[in-house]
Every structure is written in C-alpha cells, then in structure tokens.
Design a protein around this motif. Sequence first.
Motif, PDB file in Angstrom:
ATOM      1  N   THR A   1      47.124  11.909  34.414  1.00 29.30           N
ATOM      2  CA  THR A   1      48.015  11.735  35.564  1.00 29.30           C
ATOM      3  C   THR A   1      47.908  12.954  36.465  1.00 29.30           C
ATOM      4  O   THR A   1      48.023  14.086  35.999  1.00 29.30           O
ATOM      5  CB  THR A   1      49.473  11.549  35.099  1.00 29.30           C
ATOM      6  OG1 THR A   1      49.510  10.479  34.141  1.00 29.30           O
ATOM      7  CG2 THR A   1      50.381  11.197  36.264  1.00 29.30           C
ATOM      8  N   ALA A   2      47.676  12.708  37.769  1.00 32.36           N
ATOM      9  CA  ALA A   2      47.585  13.797  38.744  1.00 32.36           C
ATOM     10  C   ALA A   2      48.975  14.114  39.297  1.00 32.36           C
ATOM     11  O   ALA A   2      49.915  13.330  39.134  1.00 32.36           O
ATOM     12  CB  ALA A   2      46.634  13.413  39.871  1.00 32.36           C
ATOM     13  N   ALA A   3      49.083  15.259  39.966  1.00 34.27           N
ATOM     14  CA  ALA A   3      50.370  15.700  40.498  1.00 34.27           C
ATOM     15  C   ALA A   3      50.945  14.687  41.487  1.00 34.27           C
ATOM     16  O   ALA A   3      52.164  14.538  41.595  1.00 34.27           O
ATOM     17  CB  ALA A   3      50.214  17.069  41.154  1.00 34.27           C
TER      18      ALA A   3
ATOM     19  N   GLY B   1      50.885  11.571  41.219  1.00 36.99           N
ATOM     20  CA  GLY B   1      51.290  10.349  40.537  1.00 36.99           C
ATOM     21  C   GLY B   1      50.130   9.434  40.180  1.00 36.99           C
ATOM     22  O   GLY B   1      50.274   8.528  39.358  1.00 36.99           O
ATOM     23  N   TYR B   2      48.969   9.677  40.780  1.00 38.40           N
ATOM     24  CA  TYR B   2      47.794   8.843  40.484  1.00 38.40           C
ATOM     25  C   TYR B   2      47.438   8.974  39.003  1.00 38.40           C
ATOM     26  O   TYR B   2      47.418  10.070  38.457  1.00 38.40           O
ATOM     27  CB  TYR B   2      46.615   9.311  41.349  1.00 38.40           C
ATOM     28  CG  TYR B   2      45.339   8.578  41.045  1.00 38.40           C
ATOM     29  CD1 TYR B   2      45.064   7.345  41.628  1.00 38.40           C
ATOM     30  CD2 TYR B   2      44.409   9.116  40.153  1.00 38.40           C
ATOM     31  CE1 TYR B   2      43.900   6.666  41.335  1.00 38.40           C
ATOM     32  CE2 TYR B   2      43.236   8.445  39.857  1.00 38.40           C
ATOM     33  CZ  TYR B   2      42.987   7.219  40.446  1.00 38.40           C
ATOM     34  OH  TYR B   2      41.837   6.553  40.150  1.00 38.40           O
TER      35      TYR B   2
ATOM     36  N   ARG C   1      56.836  11.623  33.820  1.00 41.69           N
ATOM     37  CA  ARG C   1      56.167  12.427  34.830  1.00 41.69           C
ATOM     38  C   ARG C   1      55.320  13.544  34.238  1.00 41.69           C
ATOM     39  O   ARG C   1      55.189  14.615  34.816  1.00 41.69           O
ATOM     40  CB  ARG C   1      57.194  13.000  35.794  1.00 41.69           C
ATOM     41  CG  ARG C   1      57.780  11.957  36.726  1.00 41.69           C
ATOM     42  CD  ARG C   1      56.744  11.352  37.649  1.00 41.69           C
ATOM     43  NE  ARG C   1      56.056  12.380  38.423  1.00 41.69           N
ATOM     44  CZ  ARG C   1      55.210  12.119  39.404  1.00 41.69           C
ATOM     45  NH1 ARG C   1      54.930  10.885  39.720  1.00 41.69           N
ATOM     46  NH2 ARG C   1      54.625  13.096  40.059  1.00 41.69           N
ATOM     47  N   PHE C   2      54.731  13.327  33.074  1.00 45.37           N
ATOM     48  CA  PHE C   2      53.797  14.298  32.543  1.00 45.37           C
ATOM     49  C   PHE C   2      52.594  14.395  33.471  1.00 45.37           C
ATOM     50  O   PHE C   2      52.077  13.392  33.935  1.00 45.37           O
ATOM     51  CB  PHE C   2      53.338  13.893  31.142  1.00 45.37           C
ATOM     52  CG  PHE C   2      52.250  14.779  30.589  1.00 45.37           C
ATOM     53  CD1 PHE C   2      52.560  16.022  30.075  1.00 45.37           C
ATOM     54  CD2 PHE C   2      50.930  14.370  30.614  1.00 45.37           C
ATOM     55  CE1 PHE C   2      51.563  16.841  29.587  1.00 45.37           C
ATOM     56  CE2 PHE C   2      49.919  15.185  30.129  1.00 45.37           C
ATOM     57  CZ  PHE C   2      50.239  16.427  29.614  1.00 45.37           C
ATOM     58  N   ILE C   3      52.184  15.613  33.776  1.00 39.28           N
ATOM     59  CA  ILE C   3      51.001  15.796  34.624  1.00 39.28           C
ATOM     60  C   ILE C   3      49.910  16.451  33.790  1.00 39.28           C
ATOM     61  O   ILE C   3      50.141  17.444  33.100  1.00 39.28           O
ATOM     62  CB  ILE C   3      51.345  16.654  35.861  1.00 39.28           C
ATOM     63  CG1 ILE C   3      52.308  15.862  36.764  1.00 39.28           C
ATOM     64  CG2 ILE C   3      50.091  17.051  36.626  1.00 39.28           C
ATOM     65  CD1 ILE C   3      52.990  16.704  37.801  1.00 39.28           C
ATOM     66  N   THR C   4      48.732  15.873  33.833  1.00 37.31           N
ATOM     67  CA  THR C   4      47.611  16.401  33.069  1.00 37.31           C
ATOM     68  C   THR C   4      47.069  17.646  33.767  1.00 37.31           C
ATOM     69  O   THR C   4      46.647  17.559  34.920  1.00 37.31           O
ATOM     70  CB  THR C   4      46.489  15.344  32.977  1.00 37.31           C
ATOM     71  OG1 THR C   4      47.078  14.073  32.681  1.00 37.31           O
ATOM     72  CG2 THR C   4      45.485  15.708  31.903  1.00 37.31           C
TER      73      THR C   4
ATOM     74  N   PHE D   1      43.914  17.842  36.332  1.00 37.49           N
ATOM     75  CA  PHE D   1      43.450  16.525  36.793  1.00 37.49           C
ATOM     76  C   PHE D   1      43.897  16.315  38.225  1.00 37.49           C
ATOM     77  O   PHE D   1      45.097  16.257  38.510  1.00 37.49           O
ATOM     78  CB  PHE D   1      43.970  15.407  35.892  1.00 37.49           C
ATOM     79  CG  PHE D   1      43.486  14.042  36.314  1.00 37.49           C
ATOM     80  CD1 PHE D   1      42.134  13.740  36.329  1.00 37.49           C
ATOM     81  CD2 PHE D   1      44.383  13.060  36.716  1.00 37.49           C
ATOM     82  CE1 PHE D   1      41.679  12.486  36.735  1.00 37.49           C
ATOM     83  CE2 PHE D   1      43.941  11.810  37.123  1.00 37.49           C
ATOM     84  CZ  PHE D   1      42.582  11.526  37.128  1.00 37.49           C
TER      85      PHE D   1
ATOM     86  N   TYR E   1      42.848   5.832  48.552  1.00 34.46           N
ATOM     87  CA  TYR E   1      41.952   6.970  48.416  1.00 34.46           C
ATOM     88  C   TYR E   1      40.586   6.552  48.950  1.00 34.46           C
ATOM     89  O   TYR E   1      40.197   5.393  48.864  1.00 34.46           O
ATOM     90  CB  TYR E   1      41.803   7.367  46.944  1.00 34.46           C
ATOM     91  CG  TYR E   1      43.102   7.725  46.282  1.00 34.46           C
ATOM     92  CD1 TYR E   1      43.511   9.054  46.204  1.00 34.46           C
ATOM     93  CD2 TYR E   1      43.926   6.740  45.742  1.00 34.46           C
ATOM     94  CE1 TYR E   1      44.713   9.391  45.594  1.00 34.46           C
ATOM     95  CE2 TYR E   1      45.125   7.061  45.130  1.00 34.46           C
ATOM     96  CZ  TYR E   1      45.521   8.400  45.061  1.00 34.46           C
ATOM     97  OH  TYR E   1      46.702   8.724  44.460  1.00 34.46           O
TER      98      TYR E   1
END
Lengths: 91, 238, 206
Positions: B38-40, B42-43, C4-7, C10, C29
């Motif tokens: 998961t990107a910042a 939300g993607y 809302r975990f963020i990798t 990424f 995109y």
Amino acid sequence: MKESTTDDRTLDANAVAGMLETLFGADMTVADSKCAACGREGEVGTLLAYTMAPGVVLRCPACSAVMLRMVETPRGTLVEAKGLAFVRMNR
Amino acid sequence: MATIKAIRDETPRVRSYTLGLPSWTPHRPGQHYDVRLTAADGYSVQRSYSIASGPETDGEIALTVERVVDGEVSPFLHDVAVVGDRIEVRGPIGGYFVWEATLGGPLLLIAGGSGIVPLMAMIRHRAATASRIPTRLLYSSRAPEDIIYANELRDLEARNDGLEVLHTLTRSQPAGWTGYARRIDDAMLAEVRRPLGDAPLVYICGPTPLVEGAANGLVRIGVSAQRIRTERFGPSGK
Amino acid sequence: MPERFITRGFEGKPRATGTTANRVPPGQYLTKDFPVLSAGPTPTTNLRLWSFAIEGLVREKVSWSWADFQKLPAQEFTVDISCVTKWTKLDTRWRGVSIDTLLESVELEPRAGFATAYSDGGYTTNLRLPDLVNGQAFVAYEYDGAPLDPEHGGPARLVVPHLYFWKSAKWVRGLHLTEKETAGFWESLGYHIRGDPWKEERYSGD
Ligand SMILES: Cc1cc2nc3c(=O)[nH]c(=O)nc-3n(C[C@H](O)[C@H](O)[C@H](O)COP(=O)(O)OP(=O)(O)OC[C@H]3O[C@@H](n4cnc5c(N)ncnc54)[C@H](O)[C@@H]3O)c2cc1C
Ligand SMILES: [Zn+2]
C-alpha cells in the motif's frame, strides 16, 4: 468452432482462494461445484480464474461458462453465482 | 502483518524471504499467502506467493520470489524491501493444491521456473516427516544458473529415500549435461512417469503455458485428470 | 489488519504531472505499456466466419463480412483511454470505422435509444446511442499501425474512448439496439451504467 477454455492469462481458482475465504468464511476451493451450463462437477479448485479484469471471474474448465463473478466496490463486494448449479461444502 | 527476517539470493533473478509471523498458523504444503503493498496515497496491489518452507518451521515462513521485469510487486520485493521491513500478508490460503504425507503417492511433481516453490514445500515436508513415498520431480529451467534450490535438491536426492530429481534445461546446458535439454513434451512426461506406475498423484506448477502443456500431455499419455492438480502462476516472462 | 498500513518504500504508480496532467481523469495513473485485461480466454476468430451486425430496433438488420468491413471508409483515431482499474494511456493510435459510418447503412427505429455491444466469448456492454455517434466511437481493427492483437481485442474491438475502457468491447461482433438500457457484463455487477472517467463514474451509485 471448438474454442479453447484457457489462454496464457488463465489461473486456477486456487489463486482467488483468499478472496473466496474472506467472502464465505471458509476455504471454498475444496467445496464441490456443478456447472449450470454443462453439468460438469468438480471441486471449486478445479475451476479457472481470470483476475486481470475489473472483477474476478471463475469459469468452467469444460465449457468455459461463467460460474461465479465477484466485484469489490467501495460499498461492498458483489457476488453473482448464476452459473453454479450448486456448491457443496464437504464435511 | 509479517516482518522480513532474512533475505537470501537463490539465483540471479530469484530471492527467498524469511517472514516472521506473530500470528503464525501451520500451513499445508502447497498453500500460498497473499502479499499486499500500500502506497501513501492509498494505492494498493496484491499478489499471491506460495510458501516455500514446510509447516515444520515454527513462527515463520519462507517465500521465494522471481523478479518479473516491469512488474509491480516482485521488483519492489527485490529492489526496495530490506530485512526489518513489515509487509502486509494474508494466509495461509487454499486447501486444493496441497500435499501432505498422509495423502500418499506415488508422487509426480512438475515445475517450471518459480513453480518449484509450492512443490519445494511438499518436498521439504516429505523429508521432515521422513516419508519414503516414491517421488519424482521434473523441473524445467532455462539455464543452469536459473535452477532454484539446486544444492538443497541435490542433497535431498542424495538421501536415497525415494526422491528423484530430473531437470530439463530449455535454453542452455553446461558441458557434459546428461539431463533433458528441451521443453516438456509427451515423450518426456511418459519417461518420467513410467517408474511411478499408471496412477501417480500429480502436482504441476509454473507459468500457465507450461502447466497447461504438462497437464494436457499427462492426460494424453493416460493419467487420469482426477489425479492431476495444477497451480498456474500466470503468463510466462519473455 | 490496520486499514491504513503503508508499506515502507512503496510508491505505487506515478501521477501525471506537467502538460499531460489535465488529460488524465481523476484517480487515474499514467501508464506507458498496454495492460491486457480479460474476463475469459482470448477467442480465436476465423475471419471467414467473422461478421459485424447492427440489429434490434432497425428497419432492416445489416451485417458485414470481414472483407466487406475492410471496404468501408476507415479513419485514423488518436485517443486517450482510461481503464477503471486506474490506468490511463495517452495518444493511442487506432484505425477503424466510425460508428457514424456504420449507422449510415441502417434506418434506426425512433424508439432506439441504447445499444448492447456483444462479443465473441459472450461479453456484453451497454451504451447510450448519444455516446456512440458524432465521431465519439469506432470499431478498430488496427492498433499502432498493425493488425489489432487478439489479446487487445482483435480482429476488431469497439473503442469508446470517452468512457471507461470496459465499454470498449474486445472481439466485438455487433450492436443490438434497444429502447431500454440493459446492463452488460460488468454493469450488471456493480459497475456504473455509463462510466464517464471525468465524473469518476466507476461503480453504480458513484
Ligand atoms: C497462487 C499463486 C502463487 C504464486 N506463487 C508465486 C511464487 O511462489 N513465486 C513467484 O515468484 N511468483 C508466484 N506467483 C506469481 C505472482 O503472484 C505474481 O504474478 C508475479 O510475482 C508477478 O507480479 P508483479 O506484480 O511483479 O508483476 P505484474 O505487475 O503483475 O506483471 C508485470 C508483467 O509481467 C507479466 N506477468 C505477470 N505474472 C507473471 C509471471 N508469473 N511470470 C512472468 N510474467 C508475469 C504481466 O503480464 C505483465 O506484463 C504466484 C501466483 C499465483 C496465482
Ligand atoms: Zn460447464
């Protein structure tokens, strides 16, 4: 014309076992199923999956008919299973 | 949530990741985990990765990932992820493509490229449980340097407990190569199956075209489709 | 799992910036490659058996063979396309026949207001007639100067660039004209009935 029921993008239904388990609360790949179009019976794991699409589509490996469709939307997950004559959760 | 505990190079394009899992549940050999990035903004994307380890290692699993050129998830795992990173995972998943010693044999395993991963979990489990079920692995790779788990497979075969490993190298072979040197075909399948009798239990995994070809070939040479389980990984890399 | 975990590290996909930004609909995109999406196996269509029909609420059904279709006046189209799976591709080059040209061969019944495009393999999608006419839609058989690849919908696909790309039915074989709108393959399972990317009409209810 006899159409092929697969191509290079085809996956096994096992690939969407996680999504199915979230929806149905059990591992569906070992449940038995019957194709409403041609009558083929087999475990859900033997069905073919298409995931590179706006939703997930499971098809019959014998006749290619759509057996199950799933779409995740912000308001919930939609499932249509008109192409399934039955599923049996085995004990 | 998993934490990357170790990263190991298997081949120039393949790495194994040891993941620590606080809420570990023993898996069945052949099962997979879904990995989500998961990107910042939300993607997010999700891909499946088979478990390479047997269920005998407590609290952790190993995934083995091939770097797909221009891919989204596998290049991230190769180029960005480091030991200590946390990764969102879900699993173990799928009870269809599994083999446990209790399911018996004889066992015919057919792998193409990274398709070896779930079959390796079965082979490791077989060794860990000291099973002597006759097992033959037919493993297709492009070149010798692409063979994943080459040393471990050699060592396991040397135990002489009924495991045989047969390689086919489709693009380049080392000098003095005695294994197969072509794509899997019906003649090869017939040869590999023969010592196992008419009704082996078959697991095939790898790029979709290879899985398809091997499964259809086995049916043509008389193996019942009921005895064949497949796990298609998707299109083969160019 | 926390929602809302963020990798770490990424970045996902790049958003459009600079001069192209105003050509990319909200939530999309940019992509340079051409992702292949399909809900089933790619059909192999024998061109000798191929035809394209316009039927339903028309005075007389019309159908073209592949050879006849090639003789229709064709045009080049350079368009931007947006898939509901969030990629947008700019300046795609197609060659094909405008729906306006095709409709010249039929007399529409006054009640005709909608069309269902149908394809080999059983796929369908619904469209309003006003979204198909006035140079907005075409049946393409070439992409980037070469025959349209089967994985991208060859021999021929519908292209309706101003709507999400699921409306651009691959392997299209005809349009069935109707008075009422009948939801197609994705529209009947949660996707928006019209699918305008600029209004972000992704799902029904959007
Ligand atoms: C049940 C299951 C288990 C799997 N287990 C493993 C595993 O143990 N190890 C492993 O490395 N992979 C495994 N895969 C494949 C994995 O899920 C991904 O498809 C793969 O890593 C590519 O993802 P990506 O995001 O890097 O590339 P994507 O962004 O998905 O794809 C990039 C490009 O590569 C093509 N492509 C897609 N998938 C593949 C592929 N598998 N090989 C070559 N080209 C491809 C696409 O068509 C696209 O053009 C498994 C797949 C399934 C369904
Ligand atoms: Zn069927």
